[in-house]
Motif scaffolding. Structure first.
Motif, PDB file in Angstrom:
ATOM      1  N   SER A 125      18.905  14.967   0.419  1.00 60.29           N
ATOM      2  CA  SER A 125      17.735  15.366   1.186  1.00 60.29           C
ATOM      3  C   SER A 125      18.143  16.433   2.202  1.00 60.29           C
ATOM      4  N   LYS A 126      17.158  17.121   2.726  1.00 68.11           N
ATOM      5  CA  LYS A 126      17.445  18.126   3.754  1.00 68.11           C
ATOM      6  C   LYS A 126      18.129  17.485   4.949  1.00 68.11           C
ATOM      7  N   GLN A 127      17.665  16.315   5.357  1.00 71.62           N
ATOM      8  CA  GLN A 127      18.276  15.654   6.518  1.00 71.62           C
ATOM      9  C   GLN A 127      19.719  15.278   6.238  1.00 71.62           C
ATOM     10  N   GLN A 128      19.998  14.813   5.012  1.00 71.66           N
ATOM     11  CA  GLN A 128      21.389  14.489   4.668  1.00 71.66           C
ATOM     12  C   GLN A 128      22.275  15.729   4.724  1.00 71.66           C
ATOM     13  N   VAL A 129      21.776  16.853   4.222  1.00 70.12           N
ATOM     14  CA  VAL A 129      22.545  18.098   4.263  1.00 70.12           C
ATOM     15  C   VAL A 129      22.803  18.505   5.712  1.00 70.12           C
ATOM     16  N   SER A 210      32.357  25.505 -13.023  1.00 68.81           N
ATOM     17  CA  SER A 210      33.438  25.154 -12.102  1.00 68.81           C
ATOM     18  C   SER A 210      32.957  24.398 -10.866  1.00 68.81           C
ATOM     19  N   ILE A 211      31.656  24.495 -10.553  1.00 72.36           N
ATOM     20  CA  ILE A 211      31.069  23.779  -9.425  1.00 72.36           C
ATOM     21  C   ILE A 211      29.702  23.239  -9.839  1.00 72.36           C
ATOM     22  N   LYS A 212      29.168  22.311  -9.046  1.00 71.06           N
ATOM     23  CA  LYS A 212      27.880  21.700  -9.389  1.00 71.06           C
ATOM     24  C   LYS A 212      26.869  21.959  -8.287  1.00 71.06           C
ATOM     25  N   GLY A 213      25.724  22.522  -8.661  1.00 73.09           N
ATOM     26  CA  GLY A 213      24.642  22.686  -7.715  1.00 73.09           C
ATOM     27  C   GLY A 213      23.915  21.374  -7.515  1.00 73.09           C
ATOM     28  N   VAL A 214      23.625  21.048  -6.262  1.00 74.29           N
ATOM     29  CA  VAL A 214      22.998  19.778  -5.909  1.00 74.29           C
ATOM     30  C   VAL A 214      21.511  19.988  -5.637  1.00 74.29           C
ATOM     31  N   ALA A 215      20.663  19.118  -6.159  1.00 72.87           N
ATOM     32  CA  ALA A 215      19.234  19.194  -5.871  1.00 72.87           C
ATOM     33  C   ALA A 215      19.011  19.034  -4.369  1.00 72.87           C
ATOM     34  N   PHE A 216      18.070  19.809  -3.840  1.00 72.56           N
ATOM     35  CA  PHE A 216      17.793  19.817  -2.404  1.00 72.56           C
ATOM     36  C   PHE A 216      16.367  19.332  -2.203  1.00 72.56           C
ATOM     37  N   ASP A 217      16.212  18.164  -1.564  1.00 75.77           N
ATOM     38  CA  ASP A 217      14.886  17.549  -1.421  1.00 75.77           C
ATOM     39  C   ASP A 217      14.186  17.430  -2.767  1.00 75.77           C
ATOM     40  N   GLY A 218      14.951  17.100  -3.789  1.00 77.78           N
ATOM     41  CA  GLY A 218      14.382  16.854  -5.106  1.00 77.78           C
ATOM     42  C   GLY A 218      14.180  18.082  -5.968  1.00 77.78           C
ATOM     43  N   LYS A 219      14.501  19.271  -5.453  1.00 77.35           N
ATOM     44  CA  LYS A 219      14.324  20.498  -6.218  1.00 77.35           C
ATOM     45  C   LYS A 219      15.676  21.029  -6.691  1.00 77.35           C
ATOM     46  N   ALA A 220      15.792  21.255  -7.997  1.00 72.48           N
ATOM     47  CA  ALA A 220      17.035  21.777  -8.566  1.00 72.48           C
ATOM     48  C   ALA A 220      17.249  23.210  -8.120  1.00 72.48           C
ATOM     49  N   PRO A 221      18.492  23.594  -7.853  1.00 75.67           N
ATOM     50  CA  PRO A 221      18.791  24.970  -7.438  1.00 75.67           C
ATOM     51  C   PRO A 221      18.839  25.915  -8.631  1.00 75.67           C
ATOM     52  N   THR A 222      17.667  26.338  -9.086  1.00 76.94           N
ATOM     53  CA  THR A 222      17.569  27.292 -10.183  1.00 76.94           C
ATOM     54  C   THR A 222      16.839  28.533  -9.694  1.00 76.94           C
ATOM     55  N   GLN A 223      17.069  29.657 -10.369  1.00 79.97           N
ATOM     56  CA  GLN A 223      16.388  30.873  -9.957  1.00 79.97           C
ATOM     57  C   GLN A 223      14.893  30.787 -10.229  1.00 79.97           C
ATOM     58  N   ALA A 224      14.495  30.051 -11.258  1.00 81.97           N
ATOM     59  CA  ALA A 224      13.064  29.881 -11.520  1.00 81.97           C
ATOM     60  C   ALA A 224      12.397  29.170 -10.349  1.00 81.97           C
ATOM     61  N   ASN A 225      13.035  28.120  -9.834  1.00 81.87           N
ATOM     62  CA  ASN A 225      12.488  27.409  -8.685  1.00 81.87           C
ATOM     63  C   ASN A 225      12.526  28.265  -7.421  1.00 81.87           C
ATOM     64  N   ALA A 226      13.565  29.103  -7.307  1.00 81.47           N
ATOM     65  CA  ALA A 226      13.637  30.009  -6.162  1.00 81.47           C
ATOM     66  C   ALA A 226      12.516  31.042  -6.220  1.00 81.47           C
ATOM     67  N   ALA A 227      12.258  31.556  -7.420  1.00 79.89           N
ATOM     68  CA  ALA A 227      11.249  32.602  -7.578  1.00 79.89           C
ATOM     69  C   ALA A 227       9.839  32.098  -7.315  1.00 79.89           C
ATOM     70  N   ASP A 228       9.541  30.836  -7.721  1.00 78.96           N
ATOM     71  CA  ASP A 228       8.168  30.344  -7.513  1.00 78.96           C
ATOM     72  C   ASP A 228       7.988  29.673  -6.154  1.00 78.96           C
TER      73      ASP A 228
END
Length: 280
Positions: A125-129, A210-228
């Motif tokens: 979650s954002k608070q955890q981060v 080589s590394i793993k992106g972590v979902a942030f507040d339930g949203k996966a770190p993808t460019q599609a999600n960033a774009a929308d």
């Protein structure tokens, strides 16, 4: 996407119009000279792809691409040491005033929280981060991981990636004293890939096996999600010049906005942004 559109509307871009004809490799025929580029490390894959294509088409053109971070990009282009200074953040009013810079947003990027691939934690979650980077959460077991201390990695002062992360993921908070400081997205990837207990952040375009992106507040770190706009930790990537670009520098910027340039942007993991004058 509304957030990105608002950010674009707020950018004081150059009085410059893109021409599709100038964006092709044919525009470089008969040209000679050099283009030096430095600054934000998220930009490097795109700049190198474009540089390689241009130099392959015309051996009389030499293009150098180096990193150094957004702060270095501003300083070097402002002092005339390079032709293009890249930043992973918008220019500050004082930078524009001091150096007479003009700016060209060309891609959308997100900034991902990243951990070692073997780390079982897949979302925070954002608070955890915020609590992890502030030093309030210090053991992975507190967020569903192994019983191991959390090693925090951050970028250097002046990094556009760091500025975006602290503003949007940490609500303008700062990281704890004693965090490991690294000077590029590449160095951050290497640091986290070597540390099973590490956590840091990189541009989404730099995520790989080589590394793993972590979902942030339930949203996966993808460019599609960033774009929308559903993934909130996003930014624009900018090319900046001292005054209006001319000659080879102008042609290079045109090329970044061309179909070939857009392909290089997408191949690097980013979403292209249409330039002024390109239409809808």
């Amino acid at each position: 996407m509304k957030k990105i559109a608002a950010a674009l509307a707020a950018v004081a871009v150059a009085a410059w119009t893109f021409t599709a004809q100038a964006g092709s490799l044919d525009a470089f025929k008969g040209m000679k000279g050099t283009i030096d580029i430095a600054g934000g490390t998220a930009h490097v894959p795109v700049m190198k792809k474009a540089a390689q294509a241009i130099m392959a088409a015309n051996g009389d053109i030499r293009i150098t691409v180096t990193g150094g971070g957004s702060g270095a990009g501003v300083k070097k282009v402002g002092e005339g040491l390079v032709n293009i200074g890249n930043t992973g953040r918008a220019l500050k009013p004082e930078e524009v005033k001091k150096y007479g810079l003009v700016t060209f947003p060309f891609a959308i990027d997100g900034v991902a929280v990243a951990v070692h691939p073997r780390n079982p934690v897949s979302g925070l979650s954002k608070q955890q981060v915020k609590d992890i980077f502030a030093g309030k959460i210090t053991n992975w077991k507190q967020v569903g991981g192994a019983d191991a201390p959390i090693n925090v990695y951050v970028r250097e002062d002046g990094s556009g990636t760091r500025e975006t992360f602290e503003e949007k993921a940490l609500d303008k908070g700062t990281s704890k004293a004693g965090a490991n400081v690294l000077n590029s997205n590449g160095a951050m990837k290497t640091g986290i890939a070597r540390d099973p207990d590490g956590i840091g952040y990189v541009g989404i375009g730099h995520l790989d096996a080589s590394i793993k992106g972590v979902a942030f507040d339930g949203k996966a770190p993808t460019q599609a999600n960033a774009a929308d706009g559903s993934y909130p930790v996003t930014r624009l990537l900018y090319m900046n010049t001292k005054g209006e670009p001319t000659g080879l520098t102008r042609l290079f910027i045109d090329y970044i906005f061309s179909p070939d340039g857009e392909a290089a942007i997408r191949a690097s993991g980013y979403i292209p942004v249409k330039p002024a004058g390109a239409g809808k």
